[in-house]
Design an enzyme around this catalytic site. Structure first.
Site, PDB file in Angstrom:
ATOM      1  N   HIS B  73      11.943   0.975 -22.082  1.00 15.27           N
ATOM      2  CA  HIS B  73      12.677  -0.192 -22.563  1.00 15.27           C
ATOM      3  C   HIS B  73      13.747   0.199 -23.590  1.00 15.27           C
ATOM      4  O   HIS B  73      14.856  -0.339 -23.583  1.00 15.27           O
ATOM      5  CB  HIS B  73      11.687  -1.204 -23.161  1.00 15.27           C
ATOM      6  CG  HIS B  73      12.352  -2.348 -23.869  1.00 15.27           C
ATOM      7  ND1 HIS B  73      12.388  -2.445 -25.240  1.00 15.27           N
ATOM      8  CD2 HIS B  73      13.041  -3.417 -23.396  1.00 15.27           C
ATOM      9  CE1 HIS B  73      13.061  -3.542 -25.579  1.00 15.27           C
ATOM     10  NE2 HIS B  73      13.472  -4.152 -24.483  1.00 15.27           N
ATOM     11  N   GLU B  76      16.622   1.483 -21.781  1.00 16.90           N
ATOM     12  CA  GLU B  76      17.371   0.367 -21.176  1.00 16.90           C
ATOM     13  C   GLU B  76      18.412  -0.169 -22.179  1.00 16.90           C
ATOM     14  O   GLU B  76      19.565  -0.411 -21.832  1.00 16.90           O
ATOM     15  CB  GLU B  76      16.382  -0.727 -20.738  1.00 16.90           C
ATOM     16  CG  GLU B  76      17.028  -1.997 -20.202  1.00 16.90           C
ATOM     17  CD  GLU B  76      16.435  -3.241 -20.822  1.00 16.90           C
ATOM     18  OE1 GLU B  76      17.144  -3.912 -21.614  1.00 16.90           O
ATOM     19  OE2 GLU B  76      15.255  -3.558 -20.537  1.00 16.90           O
ATOM     20  N   HIS B  77      18.006  -0.317 -23.441  1.00 11.59           N
ATOM     21  CA  HIS B  77      18.962  -0.762 -24.465  1.00 11.59           C
ATOM     22  C   HIS B  77      20.085   0.266 -24.654  1.00 11.59           C
ATOM     23  O   HIS B  77      21.253  -0.079 -24.764  1.00 11.59           O
ATOM     24  CB  HIS B  77      18.248  -0.950 -25.803  1.00 11.59           C
ATOM     25  CG  HIS B  77      17.592  -2.278 -25.937  1.00 11.59           C
ATOM     26  ND1 HIS B  77      17.884  -3.145 -26.966  1.00 11.59           N
ATOM     27  CD2 HIS B  77      16.684  -2.912 -25.166  1.00 11.59           C
ATOM     28  CE1 HIS B  77      17.155  -4.236 -26.841  1.00 11.59           C
ATOM     29  NE2 HIS B  77      16.408  -4.132 -25.752  1.00 11.59           N
ATOM     30  N   GLU B 153      13.405  -7.239 -31.788  1.00 12.14           N
ATOM     31  CA  GLU B 153      13.140  -7.946 -30.528  1.00 12.14           C
ATOM     32  C   GLU B 153      11.635  -8.180 -30.367  1.00 12.14           C
ATOM     33  O   GLU B 153      11.185  -9.245 -29.974  1.00 12.14           O
ATOM     34  CB  GLU B 153      13.672  -7.147 -29.326  1.00 12.14           C
ATOM     35  CG  GLU B 153      13.428  -7.844 -27.988  1.00 12.14           C
ATOM     36  CD  GLU B 153      13.853  -7.007 -26.779  1.00 12.14           C
ATOM     37  OE1 GLU B 153      14.371  -5.886 -26.969  1.00 12.14           O
ATOM     38  OE2 GLU B 153      13.671  -7.485 -25.650  1.00 12.14           O
TER      39      GLU B 153
END
Lengths: 443, 446
Positions: B73, B76-77, B153
């Site tokens: 993840h 992904e950022h 987040e």
């Protein structure tokens, strides 16, 4: 790597084929027909035959602002009950009927409108149309259904009361529009919702559901005469005129300091906003560009750059124009841990002040234009979305020609126009801020 | 006689729906591969001049190395930072200039980047994705800032949301051994330690044309997509991504488990049952599980909600089959009781409904209704371009083909009452379950 060694003649052939393909595959323009049915229903129609579904979306202009004082949440409860039984079909039977044909009937309420929708397979369509007619013209308001929806509604209110972003938003409207119907909680309070009776609901339905306040859009796989008949079948028997209270347009008032709604959370949520201009205003296209550059929520938007990318203070920060027939505001939101809220708000003020003071470089304005013009049809890439987007345009006072004129108006906006609108609208002292949580407001 | 006519009516109706589902396929969905191993799926739909473009990498959170949960993840950022050709953050700027909107998502077995753009911008978007597939460049300071962002987040989307916290705790309990027990976003303590080197190691190991599938849905032809993908993705070198994804497997289930979480807010009751996924199930099993979920709790007309409504216990209830992972799926029950005090009664209703399903009657009529409801839902899913692309992409991400996706809708029609009941008997077994109760703290007001 092998692909590179493709012979030249093959590439040329490909280019020829590709040229042909562009012509044959390119989508046709959206054709919106404005119709008035034999029974006087005005509607926007798109006969879209490539997918066997129909989306009919409509709004009755009225909504939460028409809730009587002390009965806040009435419109919301009414919308919730529309799908809970109509005609001689009590809730369970009504649901069974529409679920059996795979159709979706829904209703929702907003500050100034009550929405409804039918999404059905194009075949069979008759049953869905008939159930929608019952839902719009003859909702039952059985006491059992009322209690069921009321309980759900109360538990949603309770849930919303524990969600900082919802608390902050409701408080923002309450502060910015204090003492006006527009500022009252559209979903009501537990007391007001508890006080609503079946008679209130019947009366409200009788007053609000009428042809003069109806806006309806139909997109789908029907022939024209069937579509028109469907509109008459559903809405034809409604009264001609709604009995709504006259409500004037309103602007947010001035609130000097951030208002805090105390909540025991690690995280606090803020809502910030300012008066904007109506969608009919000639400067509205410039405002659209301005808001996109500042508040789109994309990585390169100015608020995201300042608050997320440069300072890592929040995951997301956005700001948007929210306009209806009674008010037009620019509203944004941000959530961050309590410690950083003051810094995040300071960053936001800085971004707004600098936009008004320094304007924007030409490149950024051109990029925003490019995005807003090219992306317009992204909101139309499905029958249901197309129906919603068209309905929104209509509620904003546009006509179908807007589909052709909108991009031209955006292209015509100059960099100086954007700066002028920023100067006119982005005065930090008009910014109303509400925060839910235990924020440290130190900058 | 009446029953006979009803049967005929149902049969005709089912047939018409069956015929209707792929009705927009004057040009059917198709797939092909490039020389470098990239798979491409094209789903033409010419209603408006727009396309949805997605690239699915077969790498997700379950591929995070031990102790590095959240790295898929985090990467992904970071994929929105600089490449050899683009300055940091310029990806989004370019996409906007093209009139596009996009985002990305990290799942257990896949990471997906997606955009919706005007058709004329498709080739340019493919070029952007092809670039960041191979040429990511990271700088230490932007990695550090972005790590704060993922921690934020986590705080705002999970920690601040009691139902999400509950779901996370339940997955960690449902899976005893498999990495699916870790949240895709990562555990906070491990996320805080993730580094630039961790991200680049993951990137180099998993990102390349031979470990990805591109799905394009919208106003294009297969021919156009072939040409444009050759010109963009086709230039990327095969990465020889190791295809084996051997992960620790689940042991035999011994007992039902419970998780209780006290948080302010309204009460929620959840129950998960461990099942196979679309990819790991036997041919008719996934279709049976979908139908089982629909009959139990697919909508307000289904068994669970009706039973709860009859006793005025809950404001909402549903059952979902979540089967898009490679190795495991779940049947998920969610009930929102009116009050925390009706939690026990609501749980008893879930149990009754399950017993009824395992041992009681299931008519062909009820099963047919579930089938036609799922058919209709699939037709509606084809309305929105992104969800149309997702239909094929989710499948491709776990190795399923266009044919498999379309076979599933057909297979659904062959599922029998006995198969659904069999699925209930095997999978709605208490030992496969975790029950989660989210309740307000006793001291606080309801």
């Amino acid at each position: 790597m092998i692909a590179r060694s493709t012979p030249v003649w093959l590439l040329m052939l490909a280019a020829m084929l590709f040229g042909a393909a562009v012509q044959s595959s390119s989508a046709r323009a959206i054709t919106v027909e404005e119709v008035t049915t034999p029974m006087g229903i005005r509607a926007w129609l798109v006969l879209e035959r490539s997918l066997p579904i129909v989306a009919m979306k409509f709004a009755f202009i009225g909504g939460a602002v028409q809730d009587p004082k002390g009965k806040e949440g009435l419109g919301r409860l009414l919308a919730g009950l529309l799908t809970e039984g109509a005609g001689d079909l009590p809730s369970a039977k009504f649901k069974k009927r529409y679920l059996a044909i795979g159709a979706r009937l829904s209703a929702a309420s907003g500050r100034t409108v009550i929405f409804g929708a039918l999404e059905s397979l194009a075949s069979p369509i008759d049953e869905g149309v008939d159930l929608l007619r019952l839902m719009v013209t003859a909702p039952r308001f059985d006491s059992e259904a009322i209690e069921q929806v009321r309980s759900r509604h109360l538990s949603e209110l309770q849930q919303a009361a524990s969600a900082p972003e919802k608390v902050a938003l409701q408080r923002w409207y309450a502060e910015a529009f204090a003492n006006y119907p527009y500022g009252r909680p559209p979903n009501g309070t537990s007391d007001s919702v508890a006080s609503i009776t079946a008679d209130d609901l019947k009366e409200h339905h009788r007053k609000l559901f009428a042809r003069d306040v109806l806006r309806v859009v139909l997109v789908g796989d029907l022939d024209r005469s069937r579509a028109i008949k469907a509109l008459d079948d559903v809405f034809g028997s409604l009264p001609e005129k709604a009995e709504t209270d006259k409500i004037d347009k309103i602007e947010p008032r001035k609130v000097e300091v951030p208002i805090v709604a105390e909540m025991d959370r690690d995280l606090s949520a803020a809502v910030f906003g300012l008066p904007a201009i109506d969608p009919e205003d000639p400067d509205f296209p410039a405002l659209q560009l301005l808001m996109h550059m500042i508040g789109s929520g994309d990585f390169d938007s100015l608020l995201m750059q300042e608050v997320r990318v440069k300072k890592g203070l929040a995951y997301a920060v956005r700001m948007n124009v929210v306009a209806d027939n009674l008010a037009s505001v620019m509203v944004g939101d941000v959530a961050t841990n309590n410690e950083n809220m003051g810094k995040a708000l300071a960053g936001i003020r800085e971004v707004l002040a600098s936009a008004a003071h320094d304007g924007f470089d030409a490149r950024r304005v051109e990029d925003a234009k490019s995005y807003l013009t090219k992306s317009f049809f992204l909101d139309f890439d499905g029958n249901a979305k197309m129906a919603s987007s068209l309905l929104t345009l209509w509620l904003h006072g546009k006509s179908p020609e807007y589909l052709q004129t909108r991009n031209k108006a955006l292209v015509a906006v100059g960099r100086q126009d954007v700066k002028r609108v920023a100067e006119r609208l982005l005065s930090p002292d008009r910014m109303v801020v509400t925060v839910a949580g235990r924020p440290n407001l130190q900058e | 006689m009446r029953n006979f006519f009803r049967f005929v009516a149902w049969a005709c109706w089912s047939l018409s729906v069956l015929g209707a589902a792929p009705a927009n396929s004057a040009e059917p969905a198709s797939e092909f591969s490039l020389e470098n191993g990239l798979r491409v799926v094209v789903v033409p739909d010419h209603r408006v001049p727009v396309v949805a473009h997605m690239i699915w990498y077969r790498a997700g959170a379950a591929d995070d190395p031990a102790g590095k949960s959240g790295i898929a993840h985090f990467l992904e950022h970071l994929m929105f930072k600089s490449t050899a050709a683009l300055k940091s953050g310029q990806f989004a700027v370019e996409l906007n200039r093209l009139g596009g909107r996009g985002n990305a998502q990290t799942n257990q077995d896949t990471t997906v980047y997606f955009e919706r753009v005007p058709r004329d911008s498709l080739r340019a978007v493919m070029a952007l994705e092809a670039d960041r597939m191979m040429n990511l460049r990271l700088q230490e300071d932007e990695v550090r800032t972005e790590r704060d962002v993922i921690l934020e987040e986590r705080r705002s989307t999970i920690d601040g949301n009691p139902v999400k916290v509950m779901g996370e705790q339940m997955l960690a309990t449902l899976y005893l051994n498999h990495p699916y027990r870790r949240p895709p976003i990562g555990w906070g303590n491990e996320m805080a330690t993730l580094s630039q080197a961790d991200a680049l190691t993951f990137y180099k190991r998993f990102y390349g044309p031979d470990n990805a599938t591109v799905v394009v849905a919208g106003d294009v032809t297969e021919r156009e997509v072939r040409i444009w993908s050759e010109e963009t993705y086709g230039k990327n070198k095969q990465a020889a991504v190791p295809m084996d994804r051997m992960r620790p497997q689940e042991p035999r289930r011994v007992t039902a488990r419970r998780v209780v979480l006290e948080r302010p807010g309204s009460a929620t009751l959840l129950r998960y049952y461990l099942t196979p996924s679309y990819a790991s199930a036997l041919p008719n099993e996934a279709a049976s599980l979908e139908l089982l979920a629909q009959i139990l709790g697919g909508d307000d007309g289904a068994r669970l909600y009706r039973a709860l409504e009859a006793r005025k216990l809950a404001s909402s209830a549903g059952v979902d089959y979540i089967g898009n992972a490679l190795e495991g799926g779940r049947l998920a029950f969610i009930v929102e009781p009116f009050t925390a005090s009706s939690m026990a009664d609501a749980e008893a209703v879930i149990d009754d409904v399950i017993v009824g399903m395992r041992e009681g009657e299931l008519t062909n009529e009820e099963l047919d209704l579930a089938k036609s409801t799922l058919d209709a839902r699939e037709t509606f899913a084809r309305d929105d371009l992104l969800s149309l692309a997702r239909l094929y992409g989710e499948a491709a991400g776990v190795g399923r083909s266009v044919e498999d996706v379309e076979a599933l809708s057909k297979r659904r029609h062959d599922v029998t009452v006995d198969e659904v009941r069999q699925a209930a008997k095997v999978y709605l077994d208490p030992a496969r379950s975790v029950t989660g109760m989210l309740v307000p703290p006793k001291a606080s007001k309801p």
